[in-house]
Scaffold this motif. Structure first.
Motif: not given
Ligand code: AMP
Ligand code: GLY
Length: 424
Positions: A213-215, A227-229, A271-273, A288-297
């Motif tokens: 979970q992102d914030h 924000t971006g996260g 595939l980032y859902c 959808f994002n087509t790359r890893f999430g930041d800061p989830e990674t």
């Protein structure tokens, strides 16, 4: 093996950190990298969107594998270009990356294939009368989204008609997102619990990584601007129970792979859902994002014990079925330390202190930093991403992250104090 990672954020620091654990990787490069990444990988002075420059670098240096961090080079077709040159690269081709860089493409695709998502309409700046008519007659809140890439800021939630008029004017007349806002999607406001799920795909098959979970909002308790996260935690197994994960697989990931392939846009890469789980446990796709999430990674990769270089190669070469994902039983929380003012205007060039005080169970991933004559300076809105790891539980991981984050200082440092609490 020689590996190149493209990008310069906390996500790329986490990817580089994890790749570095493979002893077969004899040379590790990052373009352009940041002060933290360049301590573990060789910095290459080529921007992430200079796809021709990156191609030349990879050819000249006989790079075995390239891993794309951010979305912009994917939109520019870096994977197509590398494939044409017979080079191994982790990520989707341009036509498949439209799932992220065109919200209209993604929404129309989901509608065609009954993938659960918010009801929506699309509008073009050529037809302003139509959009004003729509926002005058709809119920609120609504969500207005720029069609194209807008660095995570192209989504505006409007709670009344005045906000909607202002937003449409900013997008169509003031062009705050340039041509990315020439087309917009207006969609129904969804309620529920948000979660991020990464599927590593090879065009046909996939594996899923632990949910997180992102914030996303700048303020405590999810208030203020997107924000971006600002932080994340994983595994988010209360939000995404095994039953919900099963629905996500069968209702979202599997149809995406099947129909992207049948429509000639085979999906490889991450595939980032981005999901909203409603109160009955049904998942709806927010994006959808087509790359890893930041800061989830920064909280998902530390949960993986198996080698991710092999995972990237398996994805790129159509063999993800053969990859054995091994996870540990840890909990992770990452707290983003940002420059005050972010996501609007902020100052950079502030010296960062305390970086060497990080304790054993914390990893300090650099985001916007640079090394100037041996001094580490802030160089972006999100500056550091401090990850706490614990086998004992999420609460301990949160404590480790905050304890260490408190030791890192720079002028006008800002962070949320409630990261991870929603997972307890
Ligand atoms: P996105 O960039 O599409 O992930 O949107 C950013 C954030 O806006 C999401 O993480 C949600 O918090 C919120 N959001 C986007 N679309 C919706 C929606 N249809 N309903 C409710 N919230 C949304
Ligand atoms: N954390 C949100 C994103 O990477 O898009």
């Amino acid at each position: 093996m020689k590996v190149l990672v493209i990008g310069s954020g906390g996500r790329e620091h986490a990817i580089t950190w994890k790749i570095k654990q493979n002893p077969e990787v004899t040379e590790l490069y990052c373009a352009p990298g940041n002060a933290g990444i360049n301590e573990i990988a060789i910095g290459v002075d080529i921007k992430a969107d200079d796809v021709e420059g990156l191609l030349n670098f990879v050819k000249e240096n006989n790079i075995t594998l390239t891993v794309v961090g951010p979305e912009v080079p994917l939109e520019k077709g870096i994977v197509d270009l590398f494939n044409e040159n017979g080079l191994l690269i982790f990520g989707p081709q341009k036509s498949a990356a439209r799932l992220e860089h065109s919200k209209m493409f993604a929404k129309d695709f989901m509608k065609r294939h009954n993938i659960p998502t918010a009801a929506y309409e699309t509008f073009s700046f050529n037809d302003k009368a139509k959009v004003f008519d729509y926002i005058s007659n709809t119920g609120y809140p609504i969500v207005i989204k720029a069609d194209g890439l807008a660095a995570g800021k192209g989504v505006i939630i409007c709670s009344n008609i005045d906000e909607a008029i202002q937003t449409v004017t900013e997008l169509f007349d003031d062009k705050i997102f340039g041509s990315a806002g020439d087309n917009i999607v207006i969609e129904q406001f969804l309620q529920g619990v948000e979660a991020s799920v990464f599927a590593i795909c090879d065009g046909t098959d996939y594996i899923v990584l632990p949910a997180s979970q992102d914030h996303k909002k700048i303020g405590e308790g999810e208030t203020g601007k997107n924000t971006g996260g600002m932080g994340a935690y994983a595994p988010a197994d209360k939000a995404v129970t095994p039953a919900i994960m099963k629905s996500i697989r069968t209702k979202v990931i599997e149809p995406v792979l099947k129909f992207m392939k049948s429509e000639g846009n085979e999906f490889k890469g991450c595939l980032y859902c981005g999901l909203m789980i409603d109160k009955t446990g049904e998942p709806f796709v927010i994006e959808f994002n087509t790359r890893f999430g930041d800061p989830e990674t920064q909280v998902v990769l530390p949960l993986i014990n198996s080698d991710i270089t092999e995972m990237f190669i398996a994805s790129a070469s159509g063999k993800i079925k053969d990859y054995e994902l091994k996870l540990n039983n840890n909990f992770c929380c990452t707290v983003v330390l940002a420059s005050d003012g972010y996501p609007d205007k902020y100052e950079t060039g502030k010296e960062i202190t305390g970086l060497n005080e990080a304790g054993g169970d914390a990893i300090v991933f650099h985001a916007g930093t640079k090394n100037e004559n041996g001094k580490i300076l802030s160089a972006g809105g999100r500056v550091l991403s401090v990850t706490g790891i614990s086998a004992l539980g999420l609460k301990e991981a949160i404590n480790i992250a905050y304890h260490n984050a408190a030791n890192m200082n720079f002028e006008n440092k800002y962070n949320r104090t409630d990261i991870g609490l929603k997972g307890l």
